[in-house]
Design a protein around this motif. Sequence first.
Motif, PDB file in Angstrom:
ATOM      1  N   PHE A 192       0.838  -1.199   0.000  1.00 33.56           N
ATOM      2  CA  PHE A 192       0.000   0.000   0.000  1.00 33.56           C
ATOM      3  C   PHE A 192       0.874   1.250   0.000  1.00 33.56           C
ATOM      4  CE2 PHE A 192      -3.158   2.848   2.355  1.00 33.56           C
ATOM      5  CZ  PHE A 192      -3.842   3.182   1.195  1.00 33.56           C
ATOM      6  N   ALA A 193       1.955   1.228   0.768  1.00 37.60           N
ATOM      7  CA  ALA A 193       2.885   2.359   0.788  1.00 37.60           C
ATOM      8  C   ALA A 193       3.448   2.608  -0.612  1.00 37.60           C
ATOM      9  CB  ALA A 193       4.011   2.115   1.790  1.00 37.60           C
ATOM     10  N   VAL A 198       3.615   5.936  -5.642  1.00 44.21           N
ATOM     11  CA  VAL A 198       3.328   6.103  -7.074  1.00 44.21           C
ATOM     12  C   VAL A 198       2.351   7.262  -7.279  1.00 44.21           C
ATOM     13  CG1 VAL A 198       2.207   5.027  -9.067  1.00 44.21           C
ATOM     14  CG2 VAL A 198       3.857   3.724  -7.717  1.00 44.21           C
ATOM     15  N   ALA A 199       1.430   7.442  -6.337  1.00 47.69           N
ATOM     16  CA  ALA A 199       0.439   8.519  -6.438  1.00 47.69           C
ATOM     17  C   ALA A 199       1.000   9.882  -6.039  1.00 47.69           C
ATOM     18  CB  ALA A 199      -0.775   8.197  -5.572  1.00 47.69           C
ATOM     19  N   GLY A 212       5.331  10.977  -0.335  1.00 51.99           N
ATOM     20  CA  GLY A 212       6.695  10.578   0.000  1.00 51.99           C
ATOM     21  C   GLY A 212       6.751   9.174   0.587  1.00 51.99           C
ATOM     22  N   ARG A 213       7.926   8.557   0.498  1.00 50.28           N
ATOM     23  CA  ARG A 213       8.076   7.171   0.947  1.00 50.28           C
ATOM     24  C   ARG A 213       7.822   7.007   2.447  1.00 50.28           C
ATOM     25  NH1 ARG A 213      12.034   3.398   2.560  1.00 50.28           N
ATOM     26  NH2 ARG A 213      11.587   1.334   1.723  1.00 50.28           N
ATOM     27  N   MET A 214       8.418   7.843   3.285  1.00 44.43           N
ATOM     28  CA  MET A 214       8.230   7.696   4.730  1.00 44.43           C
ATOM     29  C   MET A 214       6.790   7.965   5.147  1.00 44.43           C
ATOM     30  SD  MET A 214      10.594   6.429   6.421  1.00 44.43           S
ATOM     31  CE  MET A 214      11.667   5.615   5.275  1.00 44.43           C
ATOM     32  N   PRO A 215       6.185   9.071   4.707  1.00 46.39           N
ATOM     33  CA  PRO A 215       4.773   9.263   5.070  1.00 46.39           C
ATOM     34  C   PRO A 215       3.897   8.103   4.591  1.00 46.39           C
ATOM     35  CG  PRO A 215       5.673  11.302   4.221  1.00 46.39           C
ATOM     36  CD  PRO A 215       6.716  10.242   3.991  1.00 46.39           C
ATOM     37  N   SER A 216       4.194   7.554   3.427  1.00 45.51           N
ATOM     38  CA  SER A 216       3.411   6.429   2.900  1.00 45.51           C
ATOM     39  C   SER A 216       3.529   5.203   3.782  1.00 45.51           C
ATOM     40  CB  SER A 216       3.883   6.077   1.482  1.00 45.51           C
ATOM     41  OG  SER A 216       3.632   7.123   0.592  1.00 45.51           O
TER      42      SER A 216
END
Length: 173
Positions: free
Chosen positions: A29-30, A35-36, A39-43
Amino acid sequence: MITGKGAAVERQPEQGHDERAVSDFVERFAAELVVAGMGRMPSRIFSCLMAEESGVLTSAELSERLQISPAAVSGAMRYLIQIGLVAKEREPGSRRDRYRVLNDVWFESLTRRDEILLRWIRVLKEGEATVGTGTVAGERLAESAAFFEFMIDELHGMLGRWREHRAGPAAGE
């Protein structure tokens, strides 16, 4: 188990959950959120909170589960709070903060978009006046403002229909 940078951390098993499958979901899901445009960490943090039964974790718990630094948690949380996907609250009887994802996070997030869209509309209309009404640039800005006005109207209708849908068939009678 939640993984990060090749490391794995054991979670307390939630009844009936395959921890490996939960960890895989969090990362999948992250990746979709990245992709949308998130950022990676918030995701990763948002996905972890979404998959947590209580929807609530402390910074230390997130750091441990995702194998990320407390600074990474802090920076990502500022972003998630700013965009309205996560709320910060004080742990009862403690000075520690904890972070909560609401069960109806998407509804709440879209509801708050009105304020942003209304500001964009105002600035776009000011921009149209600045560059000149009737100019190509002015038309482009006016079209953008009109689109966002349309979007707000449609969003209100959609959110109202969602409320009715969630309330069930008895609400429509």
